[in-house]
Scaffold this motif. Sequence first.
Motif, PDB file in Angstrom:
ATOM      1  N   LEU A  39      27.993  57.401 -73.005  1.00  0.00           N
ATOM      2  CA  LEU A  39      28.221  58.829 -73.234  1.00  0.00           C
ATOM      3  C   LEU A  39      29.529  59.285 -72.593  1.00  0.00           C
ATOM      4  N   ALA A  40      30.392  59.888 -73.396  1.00  0.00           N
ATOM      5  CA  ALA A  40      31.584  60.530 -72.827  1.00  0.00           C
ATOM      6  C   ALA A  40      31.131  61.857 -72.229  1.00  0.00           C
ATOM      7  N   THR A  41      31.866  62.323 -71.221  1.00  0.00           N
ATOM      8  CA  THR A  41      31.453  63.551 -70.537  1.00  0.00           C
ATOM      9  C   THR A  41      31.376  64.741 -71.505  1.00  0.00           C
ATOM     10  N   GLY A  42      32.350  64.844 -72.395  1.00  0.00           N
ATOM     11  CA  GLY A  42      32.356  65.952 -73.364  1.00  0.00           C
ATOM     12  C   GLY A  42      31.135  65.914 -74.264  1.00  0.00           C
ATOM     13  N   ILE A  43      30.749  64.711 -74.698  1.00  0.00           N
ATOM     14  CA  ILE A  43      29.576  64.559 -75.575  1.00  0.00           C
ATOM     15  C   ILE A  43      28.314  64.927 -74.791  1.00  0.00           C
ATOM     16  N   LEU A  44      28.249  64.460 -73.543  1.00  0.00           N
ATOM     17  CA  LEU A  44      27.060  64.725 -72.728  1.00  0.00           C
ATOM     18  C   LEU A  44      26.815  66.227 -72.598  1.00  0.00           C
TER      19      LEU A  44
END
Lengths: 115, 282
Positions: A39-44
């Motif tokens: 998971l990328a931080t933005g997606i999370l």
Amino acid sequence: MAEMREPTYFVLASLLDGPLHGYGIIKRAAELSGNRVRLATGILYTALDRLAAEGYVRLVREEIVNGRARRSYGLTDAGAAALRAEATRMAQAAEVVTGNRRVGMDAASGKLRTA
Amino acid sequence: MTALERRCRWLLRAYPAWYRAERGDEMLGTLLEASTPNQSWPATHDARALILGGLRVRAWQHERQTAAASLRQAVLLAAVLDLAFWSAQDLRMWGYTFPPTMFAWMNLMIGLLTLAAMAGAWFGHRVVVVVVALVAVGLWVSQPPGDLLYTGGPPVLALTVLASLAALRARLPRAWTWLAGVWYLAFVLPPMFNATRPFGVWVAFAIVVGAIGWSVIDARLMLATTLVVAAIFGSAAVRFYAESGGQASAIPWDLWPWFTPALLGLVLAVVAIWRVRRQAVL
């Protein structure tokens, strides 16, 4: 119940054992998926926004670590039910191929059962 | 402050200020925790996700909406954009004759009512919007049969769609107001300045291309604009075909300037529907 994307599924699954903060969710989702879901931080945080709006996760704790806010999120009953429903849907879909187990949701407990 | 933190802060600027005030610190903490000890640049997938995530928040796409609600909004916007095109023509007609004839006053009334219904899609009470749209439909239908056949069909359909969706409580986000404004002006201003080039068509084309690109963030605009292209060019093709006396053999050669964009609009609209449904998945 709405169909879920894989990252959303693993965000919810990572919270099954208890509340976690952002980086904890990223690590746990990677573990649970065998490092497939990174998971990328933005997606999370997009996923957490949507899940919170749906009432599937809630803010459990807020603390200050290294001078920054760190929030921990937990699964709600609705989130746990949605996760189980998605697990059942995927198990039933898998059963079409594997065909050797009968999988369904127990009406009384709402939990996944296999026979 | 490390180089990594400075670069992460810069990327977080993709998010609007109110969101950064609420979540910025927390996201920065997560980005730094997820980094390796000597890392000085954010990972590519993190950078990409931050930019797209920020744009999604700016488009108010971070909160989930059902596919049905998103599709209703897109079709409502398509109706409004279609009406912007037609109401612009009505209002222009009023200015062509002086002193205005009865027909010109009728066009002015229809144009103003249509504008009011369009504005109502954003700001109006749904009962008022439905009533205004239906009165405008009544005025369109009361026109001579020839006018209704050749120019009234598409706006009557668009007004009916607008009234139906308003009755179902569909409403447009305020962030989309500029789109109707630009679209409207694109079809009103050029003829006022005797522009010989179809300036409005190029503006509309640019908006459609932009909406296709923006569909990575929000596919509702792509669906709305491609539906309008299909409707405007499709109705023009039908009108041209009817005027040609219904010669079927004329279709492939004479109608391609109308049919090609109409068909392309329909194909892109199908793609947009698929994307809207994907974006509604949790």
